[in-house]
Design a protein around this motif. Structure first.
Motif, PDB file in Angstrom:
ATOM      1  N   PHE A   7       0.726  -0.906  -0.121  1.00 19.71           N
ATOM      2  CA  PHE A   7       0.033  -0.293   0.052  1.00 19.71           C
ATOM      3  C   PHE A   7       1.251   1.387  -0.068  1.00 19.71           C
ATOM      4  O   PHE A   7       0.591   2.520  -1.123  1.00 19.71           O
ATOM      5  CB  PHE A   7      -0.982  -0.154   1.523  1.00 19.71           C
ATOM      6  CG  PHE A   7      -2.517  -0.640   0.882  1.00 19.71           C
ATOM      7  CD1 PHE A   7      -2.209  -1.612  -0.443  1.00 19.71           C
ATOM      8  CD2 PHE A   7      -3.168  -0.734   1.809  1.00 19.71           C
ATOM      9  CE1 PHE A   7      -3.210  -2.477  -0.196  1.00 19.71           C
ATOM     10  CE2 PHE A   7      -3.898  -1.891   1.836  1.00 19.71           C
ATOM     11  CZ  PHE A   7      -4.351  -2.622   0.703  1.00 19.71           C
ATOM     12  N   PHE A  29      -8.647   3.463  -2.855  1.00 18.98           N
ATOM     13  CA  PHE A  29      -9.071   2.454  -4.608  1.00 18.98           C
ATOM     14  C   PHE A  29      -9.892   1.633  -4.749  1.00 18.98           C
ATOM     15  O   PHE A  29     -10.058   0.749  -3.018  1.00 18.98           O
ATOM     16  CB  PHE A  29      -7.606   2.415  -4.725  1.00 18.98           C
ATOM     17  CG  PHE A  29      -6.702   1.708  -3.922  1.00 18.98           C
ATOM     18  CD1 PHE A  29      -6.363   0.278  -4.059  1.00 18.98           C
ATOM     19  CD2 PHE A  29      -5.476   2.731  -2.699  1.00 18.98           C
ATOM     20  CE1 PHE A  29      -5.441   0.203  -3.045  1.00 18.98           C
ATOM     21  CE2 PHE A  29      -5.255   2.021  -1.973  1.00 18.98           C
ATOM     22  CZ  PHE A  29      -5.430   0.690  -1.677  1.00 18.98           C
ATOM     23  N   LEU A  30      -9.877   0.895  -5.374  1.00 18.98           N
ATOM     24  CA  LEU A  30     -10.961  -0.148  -5.895  1.00 18.98           C
ATOM     25  C   LEU A  30     -10.572  -1.724  -5.557  1.00 18.98           C
ATOM     26  O   LEU A  30      -8.604  -1.551  -5.770  1.00 18.98           O
ATOM     27  CB  LEU A  30     -11.116  -0.489  -7.170  1.00 18.98           C
ATOM     28  CG  LEU A  30     -12.519   0.162  -7.281  1.00 18.98           C
ATOM     29  CD1 LEU A  30     -13.032   0.407  -9.328  1.00 18.98           C
ATOM     30  CD2 LEU A  30     -13.940  -0.014  -6.835  1.00 18.98           C
ATOM     31  N   ASP A  31     -10.499  -2.354  -4.546  1.00 15.19           N
ATOM     32  CA  ASP A  31      -9.787  -3.866  -4.109  1.00 15.19           C
ATOM     33  C   ASP A  31      -9.354  -4.515  -5.665  1.00 15.19           C
ATOM     34  O   ASP A  31     -10.147  -4.313  -6.018  1.00 15.19           O
ATOM     35  CB  ASP A  31     -11.377  -4.228  -3.217  1.00 15.19           C
ATOM     36  CG  ASP A  31      -9.800  -5.288  -2.669  1.00 15.19           C
ATOM     37  OD1 ASP A  31      -9.894  -4.793  -0.984  1.00 15.19           O
ATOM     38  OD2 ASP A  31      -9.442  -6.522  -3.033  1.00 15.19           O
ATOM     39  N   ILE A  32      -9.027  -4.847  -5.609  1.00 15.77           N
ATOM     40  CA  ILE A  32      -8.823  -5.859  -6.653  1.00 15.77           C
ATOM     41  C   ILE A  32      -9.088  -6.987  -6.749  1.00 15.77           C
ATOM     42  O   ILE A  32      -8.872  -7.486  -8.333  1.00 15.77           O
ATOM     43  CB  ILE A  32      -6.452  -6.165  -7.458  1.00 15.77           C
ATOM     44  CG1 ILE A  32      -6.282  -5.981  -8.518  1.00 15.77           C
ATOM     45  CG2 ILE A  32      -6.142  -6.984  -5.917  1.00 15.77           C
ATOM     46  CD1 ILE A  32      -6.042  -5.206  -8.753  1.00 15.77           C
ATOM     47  N   HIS A  33      -9.133  -7.373  -5.677  1.00 12.52           N
ATOM     48  CA  HIS A  33      -9.832  -9.068  -5.205  1.00 12.52           C
ATOM     49  C   HIS A  33     -11.508  -8.631  -4.668  1.00 12.52           C
ATOM     50  O   HIS A  33     -11.993  -8.710  -3.485  1.00 12.52           O
ATOM     51  CB  HIS A  33      -9.576 -10.066  -5.010  1.00 12.52           C
ATOM     52  CG  HIS A  33      -7.982 -10.030  -5.032  1.00 12.52           C
ATOM     53  ND1 HIS A  33      -8.199 -11.043  -7.034  1.00 12.52           N
ATOM     54  CD2 HIS A  33      -6.971 -10.114  -4.976  1.00 12.52           C
ATOM     55  CE1 HIS A  33      -6.360 -10.879  -7.179  1.00 12.52           C
ATOM     56  NE2 HIS A  33      -5.916 -10.817  -5.991  1.00 12.52           N
ATOM     57  N   ASN A  87      -9.695  -5.421   9.257  1.00 18.35           N
ATOM     58  CA  ASN A  87      -9.570  -6.536   9.376  1.00 18.35           C
ATOM     59  C   ASN A  87      -8.198  -6.044  10.284  1.00 18.35           C
ATOM     60  O   ASN A  87      -7.431  -5.316  10.024  1.00 18.35           O
ATOM     61  CB  ASN A  87      -9.095  -7.482   8.751  1.00 18.35           C
ATOM     62  CG  ASN A  87     -10.265  -8.422   8.006  1.00 18.35           C
ATOM     63  OD1 ASN A  87     -11.550  -7.839   8.554  1.00 18.35           O
ATOM     64  ND2 ASN A  87     -10.320  -8.503   6.969  1.00 18.35           N
ATOM     65  N   GLY A  93      -8.232 -11.670  10.134  1.00 23.43           N
ATOM     66  CA  GLY A  93      -8.125 -11.812   9.022  1.00 23.43           C
ATOM     67  C   GLY A  93      -6.977 -10.348   8.408  1.00 23.43           C
ATOM     68  O   GLY A  93      -7.363 -10.258   7.457  1.00 23.43           O
ATOM     69  N   VAL A  95      -4.088  -8.929   6.200  1.00 26.41           N
ATOM     70  CA  VAL A  95      -3.334 -10.051   5.802  1.00 26.41           C
ATOM     71  C   VAL A  95      -2.276  -8.560   5.128  1.00 26.41           C
ATOM     72  O   VAL A  95      -0.981  -8.661   4.997  1.00 26.41           O
ATOM     73  CB  VAL A  95      -3.485 -10.361   4.269  1.00 26.41           C
ATOM     74  CG1 VAL A  95      -2.880 -10.687   3.507  1.00 26.41           C
ATOM     75  CG2 VAL A  95      -4.527 -11.671   4.570  1.00 26.41           C
ATOM     76  N   VAL A  96      -2.893  -7.491   4.393  1.00 22.45           N
ATOM     77  CA  VAL A  96      -1.385  -6.583   5.082  1.00 22.45           C
ATOM     78  C   VAL A  96      -1.381  -5.713   5.418  1.00 22.45           C
ATOM     79  O   VAL A  96      -2.882  -4.922   6.058  1.00 22.45           O
ATOM     80  CB  VAL A  96      -2.465  -5.698   3.073  1.00 22.45           C
ATOM     81  CG1 VAL A  96      -1.299  -4.304   2.754  1.00 22.45           C
ATOM     82  CG2 VAL A  96      -2.082  -6.485   2.124  1.00 22.45           C
ATOM     83  N   HIS A 100      -6.356  -0.370   6.549  1.00 18.09           N
ATOM     84  CA  HIS A 100      -7.336  -0.133   5.741  1.00 18.09           C
ATOM     85  C   HIS A 100      -8.801  -0.377   6.466  1.00 18.09           C
ATOM     86  O   HIS A 100      -8.848  -1.370   6.624  1.00 18.09           O
ATOM     87  CB  HIS A 100      -7.253  -1.133   4.006  1.00 18.09           C
ATOM     88  CG  HIS A 100      -6.700  -2.711   4.058  1.00 18.09           C
ATOM     89  ND1 HIS A 100      -5.106  -2.634   5.387  1.00 18.09           N
ATOM     90  CD2 HIS A 100      -7.474  -3.230   4.186  1.00 18.09           C
ATOM     91  CE1 HIS A 100      -5.499  -3.612   5.644  1.00 18.09           C
ATOM     92  NE2 HIS A 100      -6.542  -4.643   4.247  1.00 18.09           N
ATOM     93  N   HIS A 102     -12.031  -1.473   4.717  1.00 20.25           N
ATOM     94  CA  HIS A 102     -13.065  -1.936   3.509  1.00 20.25           C
ATOM     95  C   HIS A 102     -14.557  -1.410   3.388  1.00 20.25           C
ATOM     96  O   HIS A 102     -15.103  -1.220   4.695  1.00 20.25           O
ATOM     97  CB  HIS A 102     -12.880  -3.815   3.760  1.00 20.25           C
ATOM     98  CG  HIS A 102     -11.627  -4.406   3.993  1.00 20.25           C
ATOM     99  ND1 HIS A 102     -11.412  -4.861   2.317  1.00 20.25           N
ATOM    100  CD2 HIS A 102     -11.176  -4.935   4.928  1.00 20.25           C
ATOM    101  CE1 HIS A 102     -10.456  -5.818   2.608  1.00 20.25           C
ATOM    102  NE2 HIS A 102      -9.921  -5.175   4.186  1.00 20.25           N
TER     103      HIS A 102
HETATM  104  P1  AMP Z   1      -6.978  -7.770   4.372  1.00 21.38           P
HETATM  105  O1  AMP Z   1      -7.937  -8.907   4.079  1.00 21.38           O
HETATM  106  O2  AMP Z   1      -7.805  -6.885   5.222  1.00 21.38           O
HETATM  107  O3  AMP Z   1      -4.979  -6.768   4.637  1.00 21.38           O
HETATM  108  O4  AMP Z   1      -7.121  -6.913   3.149  1.00 21.38           O
HETATM  109  C1  AMP Z   1      -6.587  -6.584   2.099  1.00 21.38           C
HETATM  110  C2  AMP Z   1      -7.322  -6.477   1.064  1.00 21.38           C
HETATM  111  O5  AMP Z   1      -5.731  -5.845  -0.214  1.00 21.38           O
HETATM  112  C3  AMP Z   1      -7.087  -7.177   0.271  1.00 21.38           C
HETATM  113  O6  AMP Z   1      -8.840  -7.435  -0.129  1.00 21.38           O
HETATM  114  C4  AMP Z   1      -6.884  -7.312  -1.265  1.00 21.38           C
HETATM  115  O7  AMP Z   1      -7.538  -7.881  -2.637  1.00 21.38           O
HETATM  116  C5  AMP Z   1      -6.622  -5.414  -1.144  1.00 21.38           C
HETATM  117  N1  AMP Z   1      -5.130  -5.653  -2.111  1.00 21.38           N
HETATM  118  C6  AMP Z   1      -4.610  -6.377  -2.051  1.00 21.38           C
HETATM  119  N2  AMP Z   1      -3.496  -5.768  -2.995  1.00 21.38           N
HETATM  120  C7  AMP Z   1      -3.954  -5.120  -4.012  1.00 21.38           C
HETATM  121  C8  AMP Z   1      -3.902  -4.029  -5.008  1.00 21.38           C
HETATM  122  N3  AMP Z   1      -2.766  -4.097  -5.627  1.00 21.38           N
HETATM  123  N4  AMP Z   1      -4.398  -3.184  -4.986  1.00 21.38           N
HETATM  124  C9  AMP Z   1      -6.456  -2.845  -4.291  1.00 21.38           C
HETATM  125  N5  AMP Z   1      -6.285  -4.401  -3.500  1.00 21.38           N
HETATM  126  C10 AMP Z   1      -5.282  -4.897  -2.649  1.00 21.38           C
END
Ligand code: AMP
Ligand code: ZN
Length: 136
Positions: A7, A29-33, A87, A93, A95-96, A100, A102
């Motif tokens: 990020f 920004f839009l979540d990539i997934h 998260n 949950g 991960v990053v 952030h 959601h």
């Molecule tokens: P979390 O599990 O709360 O850490 O969610 C991290 C979110 O970041 C996930 O929903 C990913 O799909 C999203 N994400 C990770 N890399 C990117 C990226 N390069 N651009 C947009 N969203 C991302």
């Protein structure tokens, strides 16, 4: 900025993103997934891993950024509702490791649940006993 943080790389424009909202303190920004049409993440521009690493002022800034993001999503996609939240920590949950929020636009026919569907495990103490832990 952390050089190995995805990020932070997005904020530095080393990694592209689909921006929904931006100001001096916040980028959304839009979540990539995406888990919903218009699923967006709102992040502080200063790296912080969890909410406990953020100042009160930064909390105000990200709250305003979240609202502006929701206004933008409402105007463009006109969802029927929203879930927002983050998260915070691996057990929740995350991960990053860059805070952030959601933002999930919700649609009446999307088949999703409420915040209550995240976990259903009340633990082994009655609510009254938990309350006693907060006495004083
Ligand atoms: P979390 O599990 O709360 O850490 O969610 C991290 C979110 O970041 C996930 O929903 C990913 O799909 C999203 N994400 C990770 N890399 C990117 C990226 N390069 N651009 C947009 N969203 C991302
Ligand atoms: Zn970062």
């Amino acid at each position: 900025m952390l050089t190995d943080c995805i990020f932070c790389k997005i904020i530095a424009k080393d990694v592209p993103n689909y921006t929904i909202y931006e100001d001096d303190h916040v980028l959304a920004f839009l979540d990539i997934h995406p888990h919903a049409k218009g699923h967006t993440v709102v992040i502080p521009k200063r790296h912080a891993e969890t909410v406990f690493d953020m100042t009160d002022e930064e909390m105000k800034q990200i709250s305003i950024g979240m609202k502006r993001t929701m206004e933008r999503l409402k105007k463009v996609l006109n969802p029927d509702g929203f879930n927002t939240g983050w998260n915070d920590g691996q057990a929740a949950g995350q991960v990053v490791p860059h805070v952030h929020i959601h933002v999930f636009p919700r649609y009446s026919t999307d088949g999703g649940g409420s915040m209550h569907s995240i976990v259903k495990n009340p633990g082994d103490m009655p609510v009254g006993d938990v309350a006693k832990l907060f006495a004083n």
